[in-house]
Design an enzyme around this catalytic site. Structure first.
Site, short mmCIF file in Angstrom:
data_model
loop_
_atom_site.label_atom_id
_atom_site.label_comp_id
_atom_site.label_asym_id
_atom_site.label_seq_id
_atom_site.Cartn_x
_atom_site.Cartn_y
_atom_site.Cartn_z
N ASP A 328 0.88 -1.16 0.00
CA ASP A 328 0.00 0.00 0.00
C ASP A 328 0.93 1.22 0.00
OD1 ASP A 328 -2.32 1.67 0.45
OD2 ASP A 328 -1.68 1.80 2.53
N ASP A 544 -1.47 -0.74 6.06
CA ASP A 544 -1.69 -0.24 7.42
C ASP A 544 -3.12 0.20 7.69
OD1 ASP A 544 -1.27 3.27 7.59
OD2 ASP A 544 -1.53 2.10 5.77
#
Length: 651
Positions: A328, A544
């Site tokens: 990400d 996250d």
């Protein structure tokens, strides 16, 4: 170390020597010699026989190493009563004695591994200083409620997660992140449970209950890691269940079939029963059953000390075979700390644009929302440029009496809310399409690198705000480290704009990137990459945010940023990096490969030595030394494998 077992070993050794001296000095009948040797034998073996009976009857597992050892040693005690056979009393006691020495080494190694992790994980304080009614009360952390204020003095551990409302200090985070350099904290910063307050007095407003605190979750993750067995551990467990019964029946065959080919069956029986007993001793799978799981336990403990929580040995297997690592962007490769760099209004002035955007994002926990609120509440922001008069607007605080209603977060698009009676939509271009607002192309934004947040009021386009994020200091090293370890493909998936994603991917040297993705698009991309990777290799996803949880769960290995990452991401992940440093991924891979190599070394060594000794015993090439060599083949090999497994604790 088990002091009671150590005492029994020492006393048994003394009694064994005394029994040997007595039987050598005095002419004693064989039954009297048996009685003399039974004293040290029963002293050293009563718990082993108890375990053999308990596992065999209660757990219905008669073919365990305790059972094999009991059969072998009892057989050695009785073999002297066969016609023409030499008594093996000292050998019987010695075999059981050496077996218990091996058990002592095993207990010591396991205790050292557990103590290493326990010392690392002993991060939850027994008490908390909570401020109630103007007084400080010392209470159990479990009794502290969310919203209460705890006082943390210098030298004390932070008992629960919260936000600092008074004081400044340095926090030692080594137990959480593996970092030895303390972090400076001030009012408004997060204080995680388990950190040690180094200097100043802090007052922390509790944001999570004791059971949900960072320290509690870390301990829970480490405790549960042993439940997720690696393929090697599972194979050894299944192997021993099949292997041990086969060995017992082979030993019976070795004892009773070859004597038929002797002139005297009794004479052949003496020779082959002794070999069968030696066969039983050497064939015990102790070294495999003990050392392989201990290797993984040590590897998990060593990783924990580096701030890397691996939830089980099976994820060690997967980490060691990584072919593709997917990242990400925000909060993973970048810091996730956004700052407003430009405000470009269209139909309203700049101060109203920032005012409406900040209010609509009032309840959001997204980093972009925090940046909008910070820019509005702080007023002057050195990088903020306003189109109307070029002067920064010193806006009101958020608590300015404005009404905020009907707040709705639309996944992958943005926020819709009613501010002072007007429908305000804040988000990306997809959000603008949803409400029918036509985005105005901004020439001034072409030279700006950052995320563009669009704002629509009552369905009409009102303007946009540019927010920039910074790449983490070690992200480039992380990608280089993965390449060095042989990871073939590094990919970035993000919901951010194409231009921002391209800039980050180019600066870090990523192989591939995909931008402007919805959460379901990320899952689809991971599915595609999984199909493209070679068979037998694995894929890891690193993220996250809460929207990363589905992708983390779908990947072969889900890696979450633990310090600032969301609870949902940490729960869904298989590996947690407690200091949010992507460079720790390479460290995790190295630890996993070292652990797997250690387990293979133990398996290969144990099996090779046992096979060689079994052949020598069955061929009769060891003579009367068969039993001592067999003891080395079992207990000696186990001790060496355990000592080798303990090396995984050192990272």
């Amino acid at each position: 170390m088990d002091k009671k077992l150590l005492t029994r070993i020492i006393v048994t050794a003394v009694l064994l020597f005394a029994a040997w001296m007595v039987t050598k000095s005095l002419m004693m009948p064989i039954w009297a010699q048996l009685l003399v040797y039974l004293v040290p034998y029963l002293l050293i073996s009563y718990d082993v026989m108890g375990e053999a009976v308990e596992e065999g009857i209660e757990e219905r597992n008669p073919f365990n190493e305790d059972f094999l050892m009991c059969i072998a040693t009892i057989g050695a005690l009785l073999i002297g009563f066969l016609p023409g056979a030499e008594p093996q009393f000292p050998e019987a006691v010695f075999v059981m004695l050496f077996f218990q020495v091996g058990e002592l080494f095993e207990d010591y190694a396991e205790d050292k591994s557990k103590h290493s992790i326990k010392a690392l994980m002993d991060i939850r304080p027994d008490t908390a200083n909570v401020e109630r009614g103007g007084e400080i009360s010392v209470v159990d952390p479990k009794d502290v409620k969310v919203g209460e204020v705890v006082v943390v003095r210098p030298g004390e551990r932070v008992p629960m997660d919260g936000k600092i409302i008074e004081g400044s200090s340095s926090l030692n985070t080594v137990a959480l992140t593996g970092e030895s350099v303390p972090r400076s904290v001030n009012v408004g910063d997060e204080a995680l449970s388990g950190c040690v307050n180094v200097s100043g007095l802090l007052k922390v407003k509790v944001s999570k209950s004791f059971g949900d605190s960072t320290a509690s979750k870390i301990i829970k993750l480490v405790e549960e890691s042993s439940e997720n067995k690696s393929k090697s551990e599972t194979f050894i467990r299944r192997f021993s269940r099949i292997y041990t019964p086969i060995v017992v029946f082979l030993a019976i065959a070795v004892a009773f079939i070859p004597p038929f080919f002797y002139d005297s069956y009794e004479q052949g029986l003496v020779t082959w029963v002794y070999r069968a007993l030696s066969f039983l001793v050497v064939s015990c799978p102790c070294a495999l059953v003990i050392s392989v799981p201990l290797s993984f336990f040590g590897g998990i403990g060593g990783a924990s000390r580096k701030g890397i929580l691996i939830k089980g040995g099976n994820y060690m297997d997967a980490l060691a075979k990584l072919f593709t690592v997917v990242f990400d962007k925000t909060g993973t490769l970048t810091k996730g700390v956004f700052a407003v760099t430009a405000v470009h209004p269209e139909t309203i002035d700049a101060k109203d644009l920032l005012h409406l955007a900040a209010h609509a994002e009032n309840y959001s926990t997204h980093p972009i929302a925090s940046a909008l609120r910070a820019a509005f509440s702080q007023g002057a922001f050195k990088d903020v440029k306003f189109n109307n008069n070029g002067e920064p607007y010193a806006g009101d605080k958020l608590a300015d009496g404005c009404s905020l209603e009907n707040v709705e977060e639309i996944a992958g698009k943005g926020i819709r809310a009613s501010v002072n009676g007007h429908e305000v939509c804040v988000g990306n271009e997809k959000m603008m399409e949803t409400v029918g607002a036509k985005v105005v192309v901004c020439e001034k934004c072409k030279h700006l690198v950052g995320t563009t947040i669009h704002v629509a009021v009552d369905g009409a386009y009102a303007g946009h705000i540019v927010i920039a994020d910074k790449v983490k200091d070690d992200s480039k090293d992380a990608i280089a480290g993965l390449k060095h370890l042989g990871v073939a493909k590094t990919v970035m998936l993000t919901g951010d704009h194409e231009r921002v994603a391209a800039n980050v991917a180019e600066s870090l040297g990523l192989d591939e990137y995909h931008a402007e993705l919805m959460p379901q698009d990320k899952v689809a991309q991971v599915e595609r990459l999984i199909k493209e990777k070679p068979e037998g290799s694995t894929l890891a996803f690193v993220g996250d945010g809460i929207n990363d949880a589905p992708v983390l769960a779908r990947a072969d290995v889900g890696i979450a940023m633990g310090a600032l990452g969301s609870d949902a991401a940490i729960e869904a992940a298989d590996v947690v990096l407690m200091d949010d440093k992507p460079s720790k991924i390479a460290t995790a891979i190295r630890i996993a490969r070292k652990t797997i190599a250690n387990a293979r070394q133990n398996s290969t060594f144990a099996i090779a030595v046992k096979v060689i000794i079994l052949i020598l015993v069955a061929a009769g090439l060891l003579g009367r030394y068969a039993m001592p060599v067999a003891v080395f083949g079992d207990v000696g090999v186990m001790v060496l494998c355990v000592l080798n497994a303990m090396r995984t604790l050192r990272v």
